[in-house]
Design a protein around this motif. Structure first.
Motif, PDB file in Angstrom:
ATOM      1  N   SER A   1      11.106   3.575  12.496  1.00 19.65           N
ATOM      2  CA  SER A   1      10.869   2.674  11.360  1.00 19.65           C
ATOM      3  C   SER A   1      10.220   3.460  10.231  1.00 19.65           C
TER       4      SER A   1
ATOM      5  N   THR B   1       9.044   4.901   6.548  1.00 17.28           N
ATOM      6  CA  THR B   1       8.657   4.332   5.256  1.00 17.28           C
ATOM      7  C   THR B   1       9.527   4.971   4.178  1.00 17.28           C
TER       8      THR B   1
ATOM      9  N   ASP C   1       8.619   8.580   3.893  1.00 21.14           N
ATOM     10  CA  ASP C   1       9.232   9.375   4.967  1.00 21.14           C
ATOM     11  C   ASP C   1      10.679   9.721   4.617  1.00 21.14           C
TER      12      ASP C   1
ATOM     13  N   ARG D   1       3.465   1.896  -3.384  1.00 25.98           N
ATOM     14  CA  ARG D   1       3.834   1.156  -2.168  1.00 25.98           C
ATOM     15  C   ARG D   1       4.815   1.911  -1.279  1.00 25.98           C
ATOM     16  N   TRP D   2       5.252   3.088  -1.705  1.00 23.89           N
ATOM     17  CA  TRP D   2       6.256   3.834  -0.938  1.00 23.89           C
ATOM     18  C   TRP D   2       5.765   4.189   0.456  1.00 23.89           C
ATOM     19  N   SER D   3       4.488   4.534   0.596  1.00 21.34           N
ATOM     20  CA  SER D   3       3.988   4.961   1.906  1.00 21.34           C
ATOM     21  C   SER D   3       3.760   3.795   2.859  1.00 21.34           C
ATOM     22  N   SER D   4       3.753   2.573   2.338  1.00 20.53           N
ATOM     23  CA  SER D   4       3.544   1.410   3.209  1.00 20.53           C
ATOM     24  C   SER D   4       4.790   0.542   3.361  1.00 20.53           C
ATOM     25  N   HIS D   5       5.830   0.806   2.566  1.00 24.25           N
ATOM     26  CA  HIS D   5       7.062   0.007   2.637  1.00 24.25           C
ATOM     27  C   HIS D   5       7.956   0.552   3.744  1.00 24.25           C
ATOM     28  N   THR D   6       8.079  -0.198   4.828  1.00 26.15           N
ATOM     29  CA  THR D   6       8.897   0.212   5.967  1.00 26.15           C
ATOM     30  C   THR D   6      10.333  -0.244   5.763  1.00 26.15           C
TER      31      THR D   6
END
Length: 66
Positions: A15, A17, A20, A45-50
């Motif tokens: 999953s 982000t 990633d 929000r890129w690092s928390s958007h899965t």
């Protein structure tokens, strides 16, 4: 999981982000912008958007000018 990036299908494991994915694709550069399912996602929000199965991403370079 299957997603689409700039109209090309892509298979991912786990999953990841958005950060990633951009790191994997070597697209994490200044001026990069992206939309997931036609919604712009702010950089903070890129690092928390899965990513989810079936997401459609558009990665582009923001260009300023007149």
């Amino acid at each position: 999981m299957q997603i689409v990036v700039n109209d090309d299908p892509l298979t991912l494991t786990g999953s990841p982000t958005l950060s990633d994915l951009l790191e994997q694709l070597s697209c994490h550069q200044p001026g990069t912008a992206l939309a997931v399912n036609q919604h712009i996602i702010p950089r903070d929000r890129w690092s928390s958007h899965t990513l989810q199965e079936g997401d459609e991403l558009v990665i582009f370079q923001a260009i300023a000018g007149g």
